[in-house]
Motif scaffolding. Sequence first.
Motif, mmCIF file in Angstrom:
data_model
loop_
_atom_site.group_PDB
_atom_site.id
_atom_site.type_symbol
_atom_site.label_atom_id
_atom_site.label_comp_id
_atom_site.label_asym_id
_atom_site.label_seq_id
_atom_site.Cartn_x
_atom_site.Cartn_y
_atom_site.Cartn_z
ATOM 1 N N ASP A 13 7.071 -0.312 5.812
ATOM 2 C CA ASP A 13 5.583 -0.168 6.567
ATOM 3 C C ASP A 13 4.658 -0.420 5.624
ATOM 4 N N ILE A 14 3.377 -0.683 6.078
ATOM 5 C CA ILE A 14 2.216 -1.385 5.617
ATOM 6 C C ILE A 14 1.690 -0.087 4.537
ATOM 7 N N ASN A 15 1.993 1.150 4.861
ATOM 8 C CA ASN A 15 1.217 2.208 3.999
ATOM 9 C C ASN A 15 2.048 2.236 2.885
ATOM 10 N N SER A 16 3.320 2.119 2.896
ATOM 11 C CA SER A 16 4.381 2.192 1.523
ATOM 12 C C SER A 16 3.890 0.829 0.797
ATOM 13 N N ILE A 17 3.846 -0.293 1.402
ATOM 14 C CA ILE A 17 3.608 -1.333 0.490
ATOM 15 C C ILE A 17 2.042 -1.377 -0.131
ATOM 16 N N PHE A 18 1.374 -0.622 0.572
ATOM 17 C CA PHE A 18 0.011 -0.363 0.046
ATOM 18 C C PHE A 18 0.153 0.685 -1.410
ATOM 19 N N LEU A 19 0.829 1.783 -1.020
ATOM 20 C CA LEU A 19 0.970 2.686 -2.132
ATOM 21 C C LEU A 19 1.862 2.096 -3.172
ATOM 22 N N ILE A 20 2.801 1.550 -2.979
ATOM 23 C CA ILE A 20 3.767 0.974 -3.808
ATOM 24 C C ILE A 20 2.876 -0.103 -4.885
ATOM 25 N N ARG A 21 2.119 -1.018 -4.040
ATOM 26 C CA ARG A 21 1.276 -2.135 -4.585
ATOM 27 C C ARG A 21 0.377 -1.507 -5.900
ATOM 28 N N GLN A 22 -0.249 -0.218 -5.375
ATOM 29 C CA GLN A 22 -1.395 0.411 -6.382
ATOM 30 C C GLN A 22 -0.636 0.922 -7.559
ATOM 31 N N ALA A 23 0.487 1.521 -7.277
ATOM 32 C CA ALA A 23 1.354 2.326 -8.301
ATOM 33 C C ALA A 23 1.828 1.217 -9.290
ATOM 34 N N ALA A 24 2.274 -0.089 -8.933
ATOM 35 C CA ALA A 24 2.585 -1.054 -9.594
ATOM 36 C C ALA A 24 1.571 -1.517 -10.308
ATOM 37 N N ARG A 25 0.233 -1.723 -9.820
ATOM 38 C CA ARG A 25 -0.683 -2.247 -10.315
ATOM 39 C C ARG A 25 -1.283 -1.350 -11.717
ATOM 40 N N ASP A 26 -1.420 0.191 -11.463
ATOM 41 C CA ASP A 26 -1.609 1.374 -12.111
ATOM 42 C C ASP A 26 -0.797 1.211 -13.442
ATOM 43 N N THR A 27 0.693 0.957 -13.183
ATOM 44 C CA THR A 27 1.527 1.043 -14.357
ATOM 45 C C THR A 27 1.789 -0.395 -15.014
ATOM 46 N N GLY A 28 1.255 -1.300 -14.326
ATOM 47 C CA GLY A 28 1.323 -2.606 -15.119
ATOM 48 C C GLY A 28 2.546 -3.057 -14.597
ATOM 49 N N ALA A 29 3.384 -2.934 -13.739
ATOM 50 C CA ALA A 29 4.730 -3.469 -13.239
ATOM 51 C C ALA A 29 4.251 -4.764 -12.391
ATOM 52 N N LYS A 30 5.090 -5.600 -12.208
ATOM 53 C CA LYS A 30 5.040 -6.694 -11.169
ATOM 54 C C LYS A 30 5.607 -6.366 -10.073
ATOM 55 N N LEU A 31 5.020 -6.744 -8.861
ATOM 56 C CA LEU A 31 5.308 -6.583 -7.694
ATOM 57 C C LEU A 31 5.820 -7.873 -6.888
ATOM 58 N N VAL A 32 6.983 -7.593 -6.392
ATOM 59 C CA VAL A 32 7.732 -8.806 -5.632
ATOM 60 C C VAL A 32 8.070 -8.554 -4.206
ATOM 61 N N VAL A 33 7.412 -9.176 -3.517
ATOM 62 C CA VAL A 33 7.649 -9.069 -1.921
ATOM 63 C C VAL A 33 8.773 -9.916 -1.618
ATOM 64 N N GLN A 34 10.043 -9.746 -0.959
ATOM 65 C CA GLN A 34 10.922 -10.703 -0.912
ATOM 66 C C GLN A 34 11.631 -10.601 0.381
#
Length: 55
Positions: A13-34
């Motif tokens: 769901d879009i809310n989870s994607i937003f939260l995961i994307r923000q957490a990945a950006r804050d921690t320096g992790a790479k985000l891959v939507v596949q």
Amino acid sequence: MQSATVHILPSCDINSIFLIRQAARDTGAKLVVQKPKLVARTRAPFDPNDGGRAA
């Protein structure tokens, strides 16, 4: 250098994607939507008589 890679499915769901994307950006992790990998299925041969159990 990336510390981690996070893989998410687009069906999330879009809310989870937003939260995961923000957490990945804050921690320096790479985000891959596949897309999910398709699993090959074998099909039984078609039998018009339902295996000899006709009505």
